[in-house]
Design a protein around this motif. Structure first.
Motif, short mmCIF file in Angstrom:
data_model
loop_
_atom_site.label_atom_id
_atom_site.label_comp_id
_atom_site.label_asym_id
_atom_site.label_seq_id
_atom_site.Cartn_x
_atom_site.Cartn_y
_atom_site.Cartn_z
N GLN A 20 0.85 -1.18 0.00
CA GLN A 20 0.00 0.00 0.00
C GLN A 20 0.89 1.24 0.00
OE1 GLN A 20 -3.07 0.02 3.00
NE2 GLN A 20 -3.16 2.25 3.03
N THR A 21 0.52 2.22 -0.79
CA THR A 21 1.21 3.50 -0.75
C THR A 21 0.73 4.23 0.50
OG1 THR A 21 1.29 3.61 -3.15
CG2 THR A 21 1.60 5.68 -1.97
N VAL A 22 1.67 4.62 1.35
CA VAL A 22 1.29 5.29 2.59
C VAL A 22 1.66 6.76 2.56
CG1 VAL A 22 1.35 3.21 3.99
CG2 VAL A 22 3.42 4.57 3.76
N TRP A 45 2.13 7.18 10.99
CA TRP A 45 1.06 6.57 10.19
C TRP A 45 0.65 5.24 10.79
CZ3 TRP A 45 -0.20 2.30 7.35
CH2 TRP A 45 -1.23 2.43 6.43
N MET A 46 1.63 4.44 11.23
CA MET A 46 1.33 3.13 11.81
C MET A 46 0.53 3.25 13.10
SD MET A 46 2.29 0.90 9.66
CE MET A 46 1.88 -0.50 10.71
N LYS A 47 0.79 4.28 13.89
CA LYS A 47 0.02 4.49 15.13
C LYS A 47 -1.45 4.70 14.83
CE LYS A 47 3.66 6.26 18.09
NZ LYS A 47 4.15 7.40 18.85
N GLU A 48 -1.74 5.27 13.67
CA GLU A 48 -3.13 5.51 13.28
C GLU A 48 -3.79 4.28 12.69
OE1 GLU A 48 -3.10 8.88 10.67
OE2 GLU A 48 -2.10 10.15 12.14
N HIS A 49 -3.04 3.21 12.45
CA HIS A 49 -3.56 1.99 11.84
C HIS A 49 -3.13 0.78 12.68
CE1 HIS A 49 -3.45 5.02 8.67
NE2 HIS A 49 -4.52 4.40 8.21
N PRO A 50 -3.64 0.66 13.91
CA PRO A 50 -3.18 -0.39 14.82
C PRO A 50 -3.52 -1.81 14.39
CG PRO A 50 -5.07 0.75 15.74
CD PRO A 50 -4.67 1.50 14.50
#
Length: 69
Positions: A20-22, A45-50
């Motif tokens: 996925q393009t992040v 970004w990862m913190k927002e997508h646990p």
């Protein structure tokens, strides 16, 4: 423009992964050097997508080539 292509896996199903393009507005000022050095914006970004686990990432210049994981 530098784009970050992440290989993301579902936490609940670790073998279910996809690319996925992040790249978001926060990534607009990312340099190739900062991208290769763990991309600080990627951690945010990862913190927002646990529900996702980051398996890998790569930095690309320009648009994504459309390859899948």
């Amino acid at each position: 423009m530098i784009k970050i292509i992440a290989v993301l896996c579902n936490v609940s199903s670790p073998t279910n992964c996809h690319e996925q393009t992040v790249t978001t507005a926060d990534f607009a000022s990312v340099s190739m050097q900062s991208c290769l050095m763990r991309a600080p914006q990627l951690a945010a970004w990862m913190k927002e997508h646990p529900a996702k686990r980051l398996a890998a990432w790569r930095c690309v210049i320009g648009k994504q080539d459309g390859r899948g994981a």
